[in-house]
Design a protein around this motif. Structure first.
Motif, mmCIF file in Angstrom:
data_model
loop_
_atom_site.group_PDB
_atom_site.id
_atom_site.type_symbol
_atom_site.label_atom_id
_atom_site.label_comp_id
_atom_site.label_asym_id
_atom_site.label_seq_id
_atom_site.Cartn_x
_atom_site.Cartn_y
_atom_site.Cartn_z
ATOM 1 N N TRP A 81 0.868 -1.263 0.017
ATOM 2 C CA TRP A 81 -0.028 0.098 -0.123
ATOM 3 C C TRP A 81 0.855 1.405 0.118
ATOM 4 O O TRP A 81 0.541 2.333 -0.742
ATOM 5 N N TRP A 82 1.981 1.166 0.685
ATOM 6 C CA TRP A 82 2.743 2.354 0.835
ATOM 7 C C TRP A 82 3.994 2.275 0.292
ATOM 8 O O TRP A 82 4.901 1.300 0.956
ATOM 9 N N PHE A 83 4.317 2.800 -0.884
ATOM 10 C CA PHE A 83 5.547 2.299 -1.666
ATOM 11 C C PHE A 83 6.530 3.809 -1.294
ATOM 12 O O PHE A 83 6.198 4.962 -1.478
ATOM 13 N N GLU A 84 7.767 3.566 -0.632
ATOM 14 C CA GLU A 84 8.703 4.537 -0.268
ATOM 15 C C GLU A 84 10.020 3.719 -0.365
ATOM 16 O O GLU A 84 10.395 2.874 0.366
ATOM 17 N N VAL A 85 10.929 4.546 -1.380
ATOM 18 C CA VAL A 85 12.172 4.027 -1.314
ATOM 19 C C VAL A 85 13.209 5.289 -1.185
ATOM 20 O O VAL A 85 12.932 6.240 -2.156
ATOM 21 N N ARG A 86 14.191 5.300 -0.322
ATOM 22 C CA ARG A 86 14.898 6.496 0.092
ATOM 23 C C ARG A 86 16.150 5.857 0.123
ATOM 24 O O ARG A 86 16.483 4.916 0.370
ATOM 25 N N GLY A 87 17.161 6.992 0.062
ATOM 26 C CA GLY A 87 18.679 6.835 0.148
ATOM 27 C C GLY A 87 19.493 8.069 0.206
ATOM 28 O O GLY A 87 18.945 9.290 -0.197
ATOM 29 N N GLU A 88 20.757 8.015 0.439
ATOM 30 C CA GLU A 88 21.775 8.965 0.505
ATOM 31 C C GLU A 88 22.991 8.686 0.287
ATOM 32 O O GLU A 88 23.203 7.326 0.424
ATOM 33 N N VAL A 89 23.868 9.737 -0.347
ATOM 34 C CA VAL A 89 25.133 9.410 -0.491
ATOM 35 C C VAL A 89 25.981 10.678 0.021
ATOM 36 O O VAL A 89 25.368 11.515 -0.311
ATOM 37 N N GLU A 90 27.234 10.583 0.592
ATOM 38 C CA GLU A 90 28.084 11.835 0.746
ATOM 39 C C GLU A 90 29.386 11.617 0.041
ATOM 40 O O GLU A 90 29.939 10.680 0.399
ATOM 41 N N PHE A 91 29.654 12.547 -0.851
ATOM 42 C CA PHE A 91 30.749 12.159 -1.615
ATOM 43 C C PHE A 91 31.521 13.387 -2.233
ATOM 44 O O PHE A 91 30.885 14.461 -2.281
ATOM 45 N N CYS A 92 32.655 13.353 -2.372
ATOM 46 C CA CYS A 92 33.356 14.420 -2.974
ATOM 47 C C CYS A 92 33.410 14.591 -4.417
ATOM 48 O O CYS A 92 34.210 14.168 -5.134
ATOM 49 N N PHE A 93 32.331 14.824 -5.095
ATOM 50 C CA PHE A 93 31.970 14.956 -6.380
ATOM 51 C C PHE A 93 32.814 16.064 -7.141
ATOM 52 O O PHE A 93 33.057 16.977 -6.551
ATOM 53 N N PRO A 94 33.788 15.596 -8.142
ATOM 54 C CA PRO A 94 34.151 16.904 -8.829
ATOM 55 C C PRO A 94 33.297 17.835 -9.421
ATOM 56 O O PRO A 94 31.973 17.541 -9.408
#
Length: 293
Positions: free
Chosen positions: A162-175
């Motif tokens: 019923w409840w669709f939820e997908v979360r994420g995160e990333v911490e990175f030194c992108f150029p």
């Protein structure tokens, strides 16, 4: 034609291609992209020598290349970063470029980053196992299933929820640069039968009633949001979440992203979540597969 010109050069005292100073050749190579540099290296010893020079390849590397190499190439933690960066400074820059173009794994193999071979931009892929998925521990709703079309060989498959939820995160030194974020999704459960790719549509439902919302935010206050109906079963689709800008390659930036459909008036199912991709915007200029609002 080339042999005639070469013969004329030897006989008439004119300058041949191999007589060019290596420094002049290096100036030419600086204006080419890495695949072209590798092709030019086959022309002569002079070109081969210039194509191996640190000055040529350092110009193609992001400014924080030592930090990137330390993050993925040393296998160590924060305590080893300074030592790994020192090693990176001593390595031939052509080798540094080659190493960064390979898969460099983070977070126990749940994330990977690499440089685009042609343009030198940094890319990242984040496995479904590194995402926070509502209901993932209940096999009535979700299961991790093997899939050889995934970089990580496993995808999260939703039967019904019923409840669709997908979360994420990333911490990175992108150029420095502008980046785009995508969720890689697939309607239906893909598999192979008699060596041919097919998919099961058994659980597909609910995605045509309300759109899925995609969200992006960064630690420096950037935000983006879009919506899209999920259609076209049987095809892996990169759904555009949004874009963000990195202004300093020396400062890590945290990005948070999500895809949700939390209207509990109906169930939805039959969806595979493979990964989240972060790519330089110049790689994403192709026409998007969906209309986002």
């Amino acid at each position: 034609m080339g042999s005639v010109a070469s013969s004329a050069a030897r006989g008439g005292g004119e300058t041949a291609l191999g007589d060019l100073p290596e420094s002049c050749v290096a100036e030419v190579l600086l204006r080419l992209d890495p695949p072209e540099i590798c092709r030019m290296a086959r022309l002569s010893r002079t070109f081969r020598g210039a194509a191996s020079g640190d000055g040529v390849w350092e110009a193609k590397l992001p400014s924080n290349y030592a930090r990137l190499l330390a993050a993925g190439g040393s296998g160590g933690g924060d305590d080893d970063e300074a030592a790994a960066a020192a090693v990176a400074e001593e390595m031939p820059k052509k080798e540094v470029y080659a190493r960064l173009c390979r898969r460099n794994r983070l977070d126990g193999g749940k994330k990977e980053f690499w440089l685009d071979k042609a343009g030198g931009g940094a890319c990242m892929s984040i496995s479904s196992r590194a995402l926070s998925i509502t209901g993932i521990d209940d096999r009535r709703y979700w299961n991790f299933i093997p899939n050889d079309e995934s970089r990580f060989h496993t995808v999260a498959y939703l039967s019904q929820i019923w409840w669709f939820e997908v979360r994420g995160e990333v911490e990175f030194c992108f150029p420095e640069g502008t980046y785009s974020v995508f969720f890689r999704l697939h309607l239906g459960r893909p598999f192979k039968r008699f060596g041919r790719r097919v998919y099961s549509s058994e659980h597909i439902h609910g995605w045509d009633i309300k759109p899925v919302c995609f969200q992006l935010s960064t630690s420096d206050g950037q935000q983006a949001q879009s919506k899209c109906y999920l259609t076209d079963p049987g095809v892996w689709i990169n759904h555009h979440v949004g874009d963000f800008v990195v202004k300093s390659s020396n400062d890590p930036i945290k990005i948070q992203f999500a895809t949700v459909q939390i209207d509990c008036t109906h169930t939805k199912g039959g969806l595979c979540v493979d990964s989240v991709a972060v790519k330089p915007q110049y790689l994403t200029k192709k026409k998007l597969s969906r209309t986002y609002v």
